[in-house]
Motif scaffolding. Structure first.
Motif, PDB file in Angstrom:
ATOM      1  N   GLN A   1      11.106  -3.330   6.287  1.00 17.61           N
ATOM      2  CA  GLN A   1      11.363  -3.489   7.718  1.00 17.61           C
ATOM      3  C   GLN A   1      11.715  -4.954   8.000  1.00 17.61           C
ATOM      4  O   GLN A   1      12.478  -5.251   8.901  1.00 17.61           O
TER       5      GLN A   1
ATOM      6  N   ARG B   1       4.783   2.253  19.704  1.00 16.60           N
ATOM      7  CA  ARG B   1       4.737   0.968  19.008  1.00 16.60           C
ATOM      8  C   ARG B   1       5.230  -0.215  19.831  1.00 16.60           C
ATOM      9  O   ARG B   1       4.514  -1.177  20.058  1.00 16.60           O
TER      10      ARG B   1
ATOM     11  N   ARG C   1      -4.970   1.341  16.469  1.00 17.09           N
ATOM     12  CA  ARG C   1      -5.005  -0.070  16.129  1.00 17.09           C
ATOM     13  C   ARG C   1      -5.206  -0.939  17.374  1.00 17.09           C
ATOM     14  O   ARG C   1      -5.812  -2.005  17.301  1.00 17.09           O
TER      15      ARG C   1
ATOM     16  N   TYR D   1       0.862  -1.183   0.000  1.00 20.18           N
ATOM     17  CA  TYR D   1       0.000   0.000   0.000  1.00 20.18           C
ATOM     18  C   TYR D   1       0.900   1.234   0.000  1.00 20.18           C
ATOM     19  O   TYR D   1       1.512   1.554   1.010  1.00 20.18           O
TER      20      TYR D   1
ATOM     21  N   ALA E   1       6.113  -4.999   2.669  1.00 16.25           N
ATOM     22  CA  ALA E   1       6.788  -4.425   1.515  1.00 16.25           C
ATOM     23  C   ALA E   1       7.715  -3.285   1.906  1.00 16.25           C
ATOM     24  O   ALA E   1       8.423  -2.733   1.079  1.00 16.25           O
TER      25      ALA E   1
HETATM   26  N1  UDP Z   1      -0.523  -2.446   3.994  1.00 16.63           N
HETATM   27  C1  UDP Z   1      -1.540  -2.797   3.116  1.00 16.63           C
HETATM   28  N2  UDP Z   1      -2.766  -2.204   3.249  1.00 16.63           N
HETATM   29  C2  UDP Z   1      -3.043  -1.303   4.240  1.00 16.63           C
HETATM   30  C3  UDP Z   1      -2.008  -1.006   5.165  1.00 16.63           C
HETATM   31  C4  UDP Z   1      -0.777  -1.585   5.023  1.00 16.63           C
HETATM   32  O1  UDP Z   1      -1.338  -3.611   2.217  1.00 16.63           O
HETATM   33  O2  UDP Z   1      -4.148  -0.809   4.307  1.00 16.63           O
HETATM   34  C5  UDP Z   1       0.806  -3.072   3.845  1.00 16.63           C
HETATM   35  C6  UDP Z   1       1.967  -2.101   3.799  1.00 16.63           C
HETATM   36  O3  UDP Z   1       2.214  -1.657   2.476  1.00 16.63           O
HETATM   37  C7  UDP Z   1       3.097  -2.930   4.330  1.00 16.63           C
HETATM   38  C8  UDP Z   1       2.415  -3.833   5.352  1.00 16.63           C
HETATM   39  O4  UDP Z   1       1.035  -3.860   4.993  1.00 16.63           O
HETATM   40  O5  UDP Z   1       3.677  -3.738   3.344  1.00 16.63           O
HETATM   41  C9  UDP Z   1       2.597  -3.361   6.778  1.00 16.63           C
HETATM   42  O6  UDP Z   1       2.222  -2.008   6.916  1.00 16.63           O
HETATM   43  P1  UDP Z   1       3.035  -0.968   7.797  1.00 16.63           P
HETATM   44  O7  UDP Z   1       4.495  -1.087   7.514  1.00 16.63           O
HETATM   45  O8  UDP Z   1       2.413   0.354   7.616  1.00 16.63           O
HETATM   46  O9  UDP Z   1       2.745  -1.520   9.260  1.00 16.63           O
HETATM   47  P2  UDP Z   1       3.748  -1.457  10.497  1.00 16.63           P
HETATM   48  O10 UDP Z   1       5.043  -2.091  10.075  1.00 16.63           O
HETATM   49  O11 UDP Z   1       3.897  -0.020  10.806  1.00 16.63           O
HETATM   50  O12 UDP Z   1       3.038  -2.250  11.548  1.00 16.63           O
END
Ligand code: UDP
Ligand code: MG
Length: 335
Positions: free
Chosen positions: A114, A148, A227, A28, A111
């Motif tokens: 991380q 987080r 969340r 995304y 994606a």
């Molecule tokens: N993502 C997605 N749809 C959404 C939100 C996030 O496909 O509505 C994907 C985003 O591109 C990434 C993964 O889910 O590859 C994790 O998102 P993010 O890194 O924002 O989460 P965090 O690591 O902060 O928990």
């Protein structure tokens, strides 16, 4: 092995190359990350030597993510691109990835760089030891502490306690699944983080390995502190699904009967004091409680019956069984 079985094996080898590994990645708005991620992944997967596919699920991105995925898919046959009509969320994207995965093993990852593709061999090795799900554990997490890492620590402790599947890091997307387990899971809402727990009724063996974690360099995190509430709601649901999915009447029926009994006791007591002591009971709060308990008990009972009917519809309409067979042994049985 008899002749028929040998032939089937031959045919598979000649006609279609079987895919061993499917890597599924929800995307995304990750345009800066995609090309780097692809190069890194490709290097790791080529080195591993298994047949593989990389599935990018574009979850309604508004940047150039889809163009990049399309380009990659056109030049590299290992790449599959799936595009959603709008943004449905990470859980839906993962679910679509699992559904389209052709491999025997499915790796899920983010994606945003991380997660590190270099950890994939480590996950696979663990899987080969006989596990069904290997979950990544970001031991040294590179995210802000208060917003987080701390909430996540508490959440992991709580989820482990409630579900009985003990993991340090439910939130890490980097996980490896045996495809037959992954494809049996159905998950909605924000439930992708609960997959190891949801796999418990399938008898899946779950473990974790420490993985690397990098700070996000490009793009923004899609989530904030809000969340947490969704996760708590989902946890209640998961607990229910784990314990009572096949027998909802136990919960509703049980509470219903207790409430009705309590209500009757109260009302009986009131009738008693009215008849024998001639007390006025019309304005006693207890009367209200008695009636309330009986009524809500009846409602609980009927909800239980409806839930029980719905459960049956769920299993029977989809040809699902409330149990899962691991293997069958029988003379002449071929699978
Ligand atoms: N993502 C997605 N749809 C959404 C939100 C996030 O496909 O509505 C994907 C985003 O591109 C990434 C993964 O889910 O590859 C994790 O998102 P993010 O890194 O924002 O989460 P965090 O690591 O902060 O928990
Ligand atoms: Mg991230």
């Amino acid at each position: 092995m008899d002749k028929i079985a040998e032939k089937t094996v031959d045919k598979k080898d000649n006609n279609q190359e079987e895919i061993y590994l499917s890597v599924t990645i929800p995307v995304y708005n990750e345009e800066e990350n995609l090309p780097i991620l692809y190069e890194k992944l490709k290097k790791v997967l080529d080195n591993l030597g298994y047949t593989y596919e990389i599935i990018f699920i574009d979850d309604g991105s508004s940047d150039r993510s889809w163009e990049i995925i399309k380009e990659l898919a056109q030049k590299d046959p290992h790449v599959v691109g799936i595009r959603f009509r709008r943004n449905y969320g990470q859980t839906a994207a993962m679910s679509a990835g699992f559904e389209h995965a052709r491999g025997k093993i499915v790796i899920a990852m983010d994606a945003d760089l991380q997660n590190d593709p270099e950890d994939i061999p480590k996950l696979l090795q663990k899987l080969e030891e006989g596990y069904d799900i290997v979950s990544g554990w970001r031991k040294d997490r590179k995210d802000p502490f208060i917003s987080r890492t701390l909430p996540s620590k508490i959440a992991n402790w709580l989820i482990s306690k409630v579900t009985g599947v003990h993991l340090h890091d439910y939130g890490c997307s980097l996980k490896a699944y045996r495809a037959d387990v992954a494809k049996q899971l159905d998950f909605y809402g924000e439930m992708h983080r609960f997959l190891p727990a949801l796999a418990k009724p399938l008898g899946a063996k779950v473990t974790e390995v420490p993985v690397k974690h990098h700070p996000r360099k490009f793009g923004k995190s899609k989530y904030g502190i809000s969340r947490t509430f969704k996760v708590i709601l989902d946890l209640i649901l998961v607990k229910f699904l784990l314990d009572y999915r096949t027998k909802p009447f136990r919960v509703f029926g049980g509470t219903g009967i207790i409430l009705i009994l309590l209500g009757f006791l109260i009302l009986a007591y009131l009738v008693f004091v009215k008849i024998f002591f001639g007390e006025d009971i019309g304005d006693r709060p207890l009367l209200l409680f008695g009636i309330l308990f009986v009524l809500s008990g009846i409602m609980m009972l009927s909800t239980g019956i409806i839930a029980e009917l719905i459960t049956r519809t769920y299993y029977e309409s989809q040809g699902k069984r409330p149990y899962i067979v691991k293997e069958i042994v029988r003379k002449d049985y071929k699978d």
